[in-house]
Design an enzyme around this catalytic site. Structure first.
Site, PDB file in Angstrom:
ATOM      1  CG  HIS A 357      -1.891  -0.991   1.099  1.00  0.00           C
ATOM      2  ND1 HIS A 357      -2.579  -1.622   2.060  1.00  0.00           N
ATOM      3  CD2 HIS A 357      -2.550  -1.403  -0.071  1.00  0.00           C
ATOM      4  CE1 HIS A 357      -3.768  -2.374   1.716  1.00  0.00           C
ATOM      5  NE2 HIS A 357      -3.613  -2.420   0.460  1.00  0.00           N
ATOM      6  CD  GLU A 601      -1.491 -10.287 -20.387  1.00  0.00           C
ATOM      7  OE1 GLU A 601      -0.797  -9.589 -19.982  1.00  0.00           O
ATOM      8  OE2 GLU A 601      -2.518 -10.732 -20.189  1.00  0.00           O
ATOM      9  CG  ASP A 625       1.957 -10.367 -17.757  1.00  0.00           C
ATOM     10  OD1 ASP A 625       3.062 -11.057 -16.905  1.00  0.00           O
ATOM     11  OD2 ASP A 625       0.839 -10.435 -17.435  1.00  0.00           O
ATOM     12  CB  CYS A 672      -2.483  -1.758 -22.746  1.00  0.00           C
ATOM     13  SG  CYS A 672      -2.407  -3.626 -22.379  1.00  0.00           S
TER      14      CYS A 672
HETATM   15  C1  PEP Z   1       0.900  -6.506 -19.263  1.00  0.00           C
HETATM   16  O1  PEP Z   1       0.976  -7.762 -18.978  1.00  0.00           O
HETATM   17  O2  PEP Z   1       1.473  -5.849 -19.773  1.00  0.00           O
HETATM   18  C2  PEP Z   1      -0.324  -5.632 -18.736  1.00  0.00           C
HETATM   19  C3  PEP Z   1      -0.519  -4.506 -19.044  1.00  0.00           C
HETATM   20  O3  PEP Z   1      -1.095  -6.256 -17.702  1.00  0.00           O
HETATM   21  P1  PEP Z   1      -0.679  -6.609 -16.014  1.00  0.00           P
HETATM   22  O4  PEP Z   1       0.635  -5.671 -16.075  1.00  0.00           O
HETATM   23  O5  PEP Z   1      -1.787  -6.172 -15.468  1.00  0.00           O
HETATM   24  O6  PEP Z   1      -0.205  -7.853 -16.151  1.00  0.00           O
HETATM   25 MG    MG Z   2      -0.626  -8.860 -18.038  1.00  0.00          MG
END
Ligand code: PEP
Ligand code: MG
Length: 752
Positions: A357, A601, A625, A672
């Site tokens: 946190h 991913e 990922d 993303c």
């Molecule tokens: C990723 O894996 O790039 C992603 C955007 O998802 P997370 O970071 O939530 O696994």
């Molecule tokens: Mg991910």
């Protein structure tokens, strides 16, 4: 020998004093290996020598005095070559160096192993014998094993020991918890009353104890309410969610009931609190999942708060004259909230990770933080610190030139931020007229103050896990719908992409523990939700209901590795949509069927893109990922952080393949993962042809600025040039120069 080895390792690692640990090690090793002498030499950088630090066999008075210059003697040779040396008669070796004060005349055979920690030679561990003989293979591996264990003990103790000198200045390395740089004086916080300081005592007046407990319960609830309010006023609403966990524990009839039971059994109120908290902490601490382990910290914090109130009734606010760098063994959300606004410059915590946190709040508040600095903090009190939240480094009593450099950096950052703020309401379009969509990654932390992000073109990734993690049960359809509606209404007319539950791996639900040997390769994301259609359907329906009349929802599936997962998910979405549509048929506004996409991913999808294309409406690349799985490097493991590289040639090739396929099959594609918010990363992605990027709030403005300063035709040329160089660093180098040429070199630091 295994038994002896284990015993030595246990004793050495358990010892809190390095000298004691080393004496124990040489004594026990001599005994176990039945040799005539065992010694440890430690590398002294200042004196450019190996110092005899412990021995059982050489002259005791030589310890702390006898030195072998680096590169000299057999010890020096081992340090230099970083490998074991086994000699039947060392005195005949050309490198042999006689140490008169050590009285080693009698010893002939020699076996030495380097003591190496994180690729750095810290010293040499040696055994010697009077008899001329070569040591056996088993003895060699015994010594190597011991040396590797000793390395960890020495590395740890060295850093701690360094701090003991009042004049020590230098650098301690931790994990980057929240970006930015802060300079200030350390303010070491210790909880006023710690659980283990309380001696358990009985009382014969349970009614009085209940009344005392009731009183502090109300006080602590009030205290938390006002902290939450302060956060609500000044911070994003998700910061407040952190306090909900505390509020929840305080209102939990089981937790409170257990304390009352202890009081009924005759314990004083404080003892009852301690007993219950310690039991719960013990339970949470043994859980393998980092998120659940963090819950132990919440219980400890609350318990200590209750105890402090019970013991000193009128605890005032923290008195601080000047802004400080908060240093603590464990930093809790409540502790951060307790420090008056404007008095907190930076955060240093021994415990915690990016999941804790404290790190979430620090990022929300824009306060640089370094986590996982495991040192004795009393010695930092009142000393000047630099918290480098980019690199995870903590500089103690930096020299004037270093201070000057960091001050310059802070000023430069402030200037840059001002510059970036100027593009807030501008379009994100390159100099050659290419429009780029900049979307927000939201849901994971408090930086997701959805309503305020008018600089973003929508939400490219809304992570839905946190509301699931902050509860003691799965949230109901209604609770979820309310939450999702809040997000969707903040972006009327702009797209919002909600990702279905991605728990497992390092994100676990407190009420749904998953114990696995290899959680990142286990029951994660879509794998879990498809096995529990009742959970998945509720979430899909909540999203659909929330979108009624707004029509800006799209849904994304995480961790998809094969096409059947998409087909089954699609069927469930059809069903959810039919059901909610039927239920709302009489209402004026229909529920639009949302577009459905997948995260790319899991590397297996790279080889199924042509078949995937007709099944979904869009793709979004999760580079976090994808990098982890392509390179087989755990994204959360500090030990391999150096080789986790989202710009590794293999990852780049995969990204190129994805954009090529997206063009071929006319699939909208976005990025993303964190790479999209990286200044160099975004340039590389633009060069490849990507035009949609989703990132944290804190990155949007700077990336928009970069986009507005770039030309895609130039970037493509730069990219081709870098590819011809054939080495990993080339890309970062050429795109780094591209930024520098546009006066944006300062950003390279943030992108490290
Ligand atoms: C990723 O894996 O790039 C992603 C955007 O998802 P997370 O970071 O939530 O696994
Ligand atoms: Mg991910």
């Amino acid at each position: 020998m295994l038994k002896e080895l284990r015993e030595i390792v246990q004793r050495v690692t358990a010892s809190s004093d390095l000298n004691e640990a080393m004496s124990e090690l040489v004594r026990k090793t001599r005994e176990a290996m039945q040799v005539d002498c065992c010694s440890i030499y430690l590398r002294q950088d200042l004196e450019q020598a190996y110092l005899l630090a412990a021995t059982d066999g050489l002259a005791a008075e030589a310890v702390g005095h006898a030195k072998i210059p680096l590169g000299e003697g057999i010890v020096g040779l081992i340090g230099e070559k970083e490998e074991l040396i086994n000699l039947a008669d060392a005195q005949h070796h050309p490198k042999f160096k006689y140490l008169p004060e050590a009285h080693e005349d009698a010893f002939k055979s020699f076996l030495g192993a380097p003591i190496i920690h994180q690729r750095k030679a810290l010293g040499v561990l040696v055994v010697q014998q009077k008899q001329v003989r070569l040591f056996e293979e088993g003895e060699e591996s015994f010594l190597v094993t011991l040396a590797s264990q000793l390395a960890t003990v020495i590395a740890h103790a060295e850093a701690k020991g360094n701090l003991k000198s009042p004049n020590w200045h230098g650098m301690l390395r931790g994990l980057a918890g929240s970006p930015g740089v802060a300079i200030g004086r350390a303010w070491v916080w210790r909880p006023k009353v710690e659980l283990d300081q309380i001696a358990e005592r009985k009382a014969d007046d349970p009614a009085v104890q209940h009344a005392r407990f009731d009183k502090v319960l109300v006080q602590v609830e009030d205290e938390l309410d006002s902290m939450a309010l302060r956060f609500k006023e000044s911070q994003a609403s998700e910061s407040v969610a952190v306090f909900e966990v505390y509020q929840y524990i305080l209102k939990d009839p089981v937790f409170i009931g257990l304390i009352r039971e202890e009081i009924e059994r005759g314990w004083r109120a404080g003892s009852a609190v301690k007993r219950v908290c310690e039991k719960q902490i013990a339970q949470f601490s043994t859980m393998s999942d980092p998120y659940l382990r963090e819950r132990a910290a919440d219980i400890r914090d609350l318990g200590q708060r209750l105890l402090t109130r019970l013991i000193h009734e009128d605890e005032g606010p923290v008195p601080l004259a000047e802004p400080v760098i908060l240093v603590a063994d464990e930093i809790s959300a409540t502790l951060i909230a307790e420090i008056p606004r404007g008095k907190l410059k930076g955060i240093v915590s021994a415990k915690g990770s990016i999941n804790s946190h404290a790190a979430i709040l620090a990022r929300a508040m824009g306060i640089p933080a370094v986590m996982g600095i495991d040192h004795s903090f009393e010695l930092l009190e009142e000393r000047t610190l630099i918290v480098d939240g980019y690199s995870g480094e903590l500089l103690v009593e930096p020299v004037a030139s270093v201070l000057r450099e960091y001050r310059r950096l802070i000023a430069e950052e402030a200037q840059m931020d001002e510059l970036f703020a100027t593009v807030r309401n501008e379009r994100s379009v390159t100099l050659d007229g290419v429009t780029v969509s900049l979307l927000l990654n939201a849901g994971l932390s408090a930086d997701t103050d959805i309503a305020m992000n008018d600089a973003a073109d929508g939400v490219g990734l809304f992570r839905t896990e946190i509301p699931f993690m902050m509860r003691d049960r799965f949230p109901s359809e209604h609770e979820q719908a309310t939450n999702y509606r809040r997000v969707l209404t903040s972006y009327v007319g702009k797209p919002v992409c909600m990702r279905t539950l991605d728990v497992g791996g390092d994100k676990q639900l407190p009420y749904f523990p998953i114990v696995e040997e290899n959680p990142f390769l286990g029951w994660r994301g879509i794998r879990l939700t498809l096995d529990h259609p009742e959970i998945f359907l509720v979430q899909l329906k909540a999203m659909l209901r929330a979108s009624q009349g707004l029509d800006n929802l799209s849904i994304m599936l995480p961790m998809v590795g094969n096409l059947d997962e998409v087909r089954v998910a699609r069927r469930l979405l059809d069903r959810a949509w039919r059901e909610v549509s039927a239920e709302t048929a009489t209402q004026q506004e229909v529920i639009r069927y949302p577009s459905l996409g997948v995260m790319i991913e899991v590397p297996s999808l790279l080889y199924q893109l042509p078949e995937l294309a007709p099944l979904v409406d869009f793709w979004s690349v999760g580079t976090n990922d994808l990098t982890q799985y392509l390179l087989a490097v755990d994204r959360n493991n500090g030990r391999v952080a150096d080789i986790y590289d989202a710009m590794h040639p293999a990852v780049l090739r995969a990204l190129q393949q994805i954009i090529d396929a997206a063009r071929r099959y006319a699939k909208p594609v976005s990025i993303c993962g964190e790479l999209a918010g990286d200044p160099v990363g975004v340039l590389v992605l633009l060069a490849m042809g990507y035009r949609r990027f989703s990132m944290n709030n804190s990155n949007i403005m700077r990336i928009k600025y970069i986009v507005r300063q770039s030309r895609t035709d130039e970037l493509q040329k730069v990219f081709q040039e870098a590819l011809s160089h054939q080495h990993t660093g080339a890309l970062k180098g050429v795109f780094g120069r591209y930024l520098e040429e546009r006066g944006l070199g300062g950003l390279l630091r943030a992108g490290r």
